[in-house]
Scaffold this motif. Structure first.
Motif, PDB file in Angstrom:
ATOM      1  N   ILE A   4      32.334 -52.304  81.655  1.00 57.99           N
ATOM      2  CA  ILE A   4      32.864 -53.260  82.629  1.00 57.99           C
ATOM      3  C   ILE A   4      32.148 -54.606  82.582  1.00 57.99           C
ATOM      4  N   LEU A   5      30.824 -54.633  82.772  1.00 58.96           N
ATOM      5  CA  LEU A   5      30.128 -55.916  82.684  1.00 58.96           C
ATOM      6  C   LEU A   5      30.263 -56.534  81.286  1.00 58.96           C
ATOM      7  N   PRO A   6      30.113 -55.761  80.204  1.00 64.28           N
ATOM      8  CA  PRO A   6      30.317 -56.356  78.880  1.00 64.28           C
ATOM      9  C   PRO A   6      31.700 -56.966  78.683  1.00 64.28           C
ATOM     10  N   SER A   7      32.697 -56.472  79.409  1.00 63.20           N
ATOM     11  CA  SER A   7      34.044 -57.054  79.274  1.00 63.20           C
ATOM     12  C   SER A   7      34.070 -58.508  79.729  1.00 63.20           C
ATOM     13  N   ARG A   8      33.167 -58.858  80.633  1.00 66.69           N
ATOM     14  CA  ARG A   8      33.100 -60.248  81.122  1.00 66.69           C
ATOM     15  C   ARG A   8      32.901 -61.229  79.987  1.00 66.69           C
ATOM     16  N   ASP A   9      31.929 -60.968  79.133  1.00 69.01           N
ATOM     17  CA  ASP A   9      31.615 -61.885  78.044  1.00 69.01           C
ATOM     18  C   ASP A   9      32.690 -61.835  76.961  1.00 69.01           C
ATOM     19  N   LEU A  10      33.329 -60.676  76.824  1.00 71.33           N
ATOM     20  CA  LEU A  10      34.432 -60.539  75.867  1.00 71.33           C
ATOM     21  C   LEU A  10      35.630 -61.377  76.314  1.00 71.33           C
ATOM     22  N   ILE A  11      35.957 -61.328  77.603  1.00 74.66           N
ATOM     23  CA  ILE A  11      37.079 -62.111  78.144  1.00 74.66           C
ATOM     24  C   ILE A  11      36.818 -63.603  78.008  1.00 74.66           C
ATOM     25  N   ALA A  12      35.598 -64.035  78.343  1.00 75.27           N
ATOM     26  CA  ALA A  12      35.269 -65.462  78.213  1.00 75.27           C
ATOM     27  C   ALA A  12      35.456 -65.927  76.782  1.00 75.27           C
TER      28      ALA A  12
ATOM     29  N   MET B 293      24.855 -52.325  82.535  1.00 74.80           N
ATOM     30  CA  MET B 293      24.443 -52.509  83.919  1.00 74.80           C
ATOM     31  C   MET B 293      25.462 -51.939  84.907  1.00 74.80           C
ATOM     32  N   ARG B 294      25.649 -50.632  84.838  1.00 73.27           N
ATOM     33  CA  ARG B 294      26.650 -49.989  85.689  1.00 73.27           C
ATOM     34  C   ARG B 294      26.324 -50.160  87.172  1.00 73.27           C
TER      35      ARG B 294
END
Length: 564
Positions: free
Chosen positions: A92-100, A446-447
């Motif tokens: 979930i948190l890693p998806s943030r940087d992938l989306i950006a 960072m769950r």
């Protein structure tokens, strides 16, 4: 001003590119107008995004009315709720940087002139703001709006997190299976971001507070027709921003981020906002240390003027009707940078002076600086021998009697191990639950320790125990908790040295998180410590675990110094 898209669409040298656009159905007239991207996170998996297809149609209408050409594309969006408590939460948190990065790729590869960002949920909103700051083109963010509340449960309207609280109640005999089953059908009655003031709605509010959304856009419920009208207005505004060359970095300044921090503290928003605003700031070259100092400094002088679920029975619809972010910003106007520019074309002060409220004020939801709900910090930064590079907590969601808590450590090396112990009744009054190796690298990802806190609540231990972690928390958690402990255990932080039976003290007024052990003892324990093997070595999580920075720096991806 020459549009960016003109650079690759001029005749005759760029006719090849023009032919590609025409192959997709664009006309000669379309290619003479500014080309506006819509980064749409619509999908059929996330309730906060299921209405974005309809909302995008109204954005398209506004863009066409204002003389722009629409270029819509999809963006991934994963649901924090669905991912809770299993391996999916690592992503979930890693998806943030992938989306950006996804948005960056689409905008730059096609030289779009401006971008409308459509999203609503936890990591998608900060990802979109990060992309806007990174791209430095005209941009505007539009959320899909919050969900309405469900049937009443435990003295307030239910929401999706009621299911996790209810499981603890079911296990402890406080409710029966029929009551629990009925909640499943009625706690999430509409589309929209979750009905409480968690990370999703907090970040939508932060976008509005920093001027990246139109006034009032954060909290209009997803099923209200006003949300569709906001879509049309947003489409018109982005064309104007392109015409005037007002770029995202003209709006997302350090002063605008300070305005967002003020609103975060004044409303008692999610602790995750600290992580995400720091990540947005990093795109502008603002350091994590500078942001942490700002959180500390501004929290000390910002009273809590709004109180909503999980801090009260009032949900997001109630918050909207009480006046939402405009009324909050009016309440703390003397603390804000009123001259900051916003996407509306006006300054913060001008927007507040001209804002029209549709509902009467509700002082039980939004108060004033003269009569705040509390002088305590909405969020607080802690430091100490357990968190040399800071940790984050949320006094607004913690009973004042628990603002100083000292207890005996019960140490777990994963979220799952802690949850099993809680449900099995092995956590008792006076325990400090320690969950480590759940930071950006160690998790990886960072769950959120969402279920662990909800289980403690359901077991009747929320006001008798504490939980600390190098992981994160959901914005709806309450009880006594500290997260984002940095350096994390996987990086050899002091959290790796904690043992069962150690005494730990959380002192929020003093800003301290302390292990009752000498520096020598901690150092000796860490000398015997060895870094655990990475949980993932392949795929995106393998890359993320290698490149993720500390939570104190926003957990953004960074190239290791040895590779430079």
């Amino acid at each position: 001003m020459t549009n960016r898209s003109s650079d690759i669409l001029k005749k005759p040298d760029w006719c090849f590119n023009r032919s590609i656009y025409k192959s997709a159905g664009y006309s000669e007239t379309d290619l003479d107008r500014p080309i506006i991207g819509i980064a749409n996170a619509w999908n059929e998996l996330v309730p906060g995004h299921t209405n974005l297809r309809q909302l995008a149609d109204h954005v398209r209408k506004g863009i066409h009315m204002a003389g722009g050409t629409v270029a819509e594309f999809g963006v991934i969006a994963a649901c924090d709720g669905t991912a809770q408590g299993h391996a999916g939460m690592h992503f979930i948190l890693p998806s943030r940087d992938l989306i950006a990065s996804d948005i960056e790729v689409m905008v730059e590869a096609h030289r779009l002139d401006g971008i409308v960002l459509l999203g609503s949920c936890d990591k998608i909103v900060p990802a979109m703001l990060m992309a806007a700051a990174r791209l430095r083109i005209p941009a505007i963010f539009l959320p899909g709006g919050p969900m309405l509340g469900g049937v009443e449960s435990d003295g307030r309207k239910s929401d999706l997190t009621t299911m996790s609280e209810g499981l603890g109640m079911l296990k402890s005999g406080r409710i029966d299976e029929a009551t629990y089953g009925n909640l499943e059908e009625s706690c999430g009655p509409t589309c929209g971001s979750c009905a409480f003031y968690g990370t999703a709605n907090t970040m939508c509010c932060m976008a509005e507070a920093m001027g990246m959304s139109l006034p009032g856009a954060a909290l209009v419920p997803g099923v209200y027709n006003d949300r569709l009208r906001l879509g049309e207005a947003t489409g018109q505004v982005i064309v104007d921003l392109v015409a005037r060359n007002v770029t995202a970095d003209n709006i997302i300044t350090f002063e605008a981020l300070e305005n967002a921090i003020r609103v975060l503290m004044a409303t008692g928003g999610s602790t995750n906002a600290v992580l995400h605003l720091t990540a947005v700031a990093a795109e502008l070259g603002i350091s994590g240390a500078q942001m942490m100092d700002a959180y500390d400094r501004l929290s000390a002088s910002t009273p809590q003027v709004a109180k909503v679920n999980p801090a009260s029975k009032y949900d997001m619809e109630d918050f909207h009707k009480a006046g939402g972010i405009p009324r909050v910003m009016q309440a703390v106007a003397t603390l804000l940078h009123g001259d900051c520019l916003t996407v509306s074309g006006g300054t913060v002060t001008e927007n507040l002076e001209g804002y029209r409220y549709k509902f009467p004020p509700n002082p039980e939801v939004i108060g004033s600086m003269d009569r705040p709900f509390g002088e305590q910090k909405g969020l607080a930064i802690l430091r100490g021998n357990l968190a040399p590079a800071t940790a984050v907590t949320k006094p607004a969601a913690i009973d004042p009697a628990m603002h100083v808590f000292s207890g005996v450590a019960r140490v777990f090396d994963s979220e799952e191990a802690a949850e099993e112990a809680i449900l099995a009744g092995r956590i008792e009054e006076g325990h400090v639950v320690v969950i480590r190796y759940e930071g950006p690298k160690g998790g990886p990802g960072m769950r959120e320790m969402f279920k662990a806190m909800k289980y403690l609540y359901g077991m009747g231990l929320a006001k008798k125990t504490a939980l600390i972690t190098d992981g994160r928390f959901s914005g709806t958690n309450n009880g006594c908790f500290v997260g984002h402990i940095s350096p994390e255990a996987a990086d050899g932080g002091p959290l790796a040295a904690v043992r069962d039976g150690d005494r730990i003290t959380i002192d929020i007024p003093a800003g301290k998180l302390e292990l009752h052990a000498s520096d020598t003892e901690i150092a000796e324990r860490l000398e015997k410590w060895s870094r655990p093997a990475p949980k993932f070595t392949r795929g995106y999580l393998g890359i993320y675990a290698h490149l993720a920075s500390s939570a104190a720096d926003g957990a953004v991806l960074r190239v290791p110094e040895e590779a430079c």
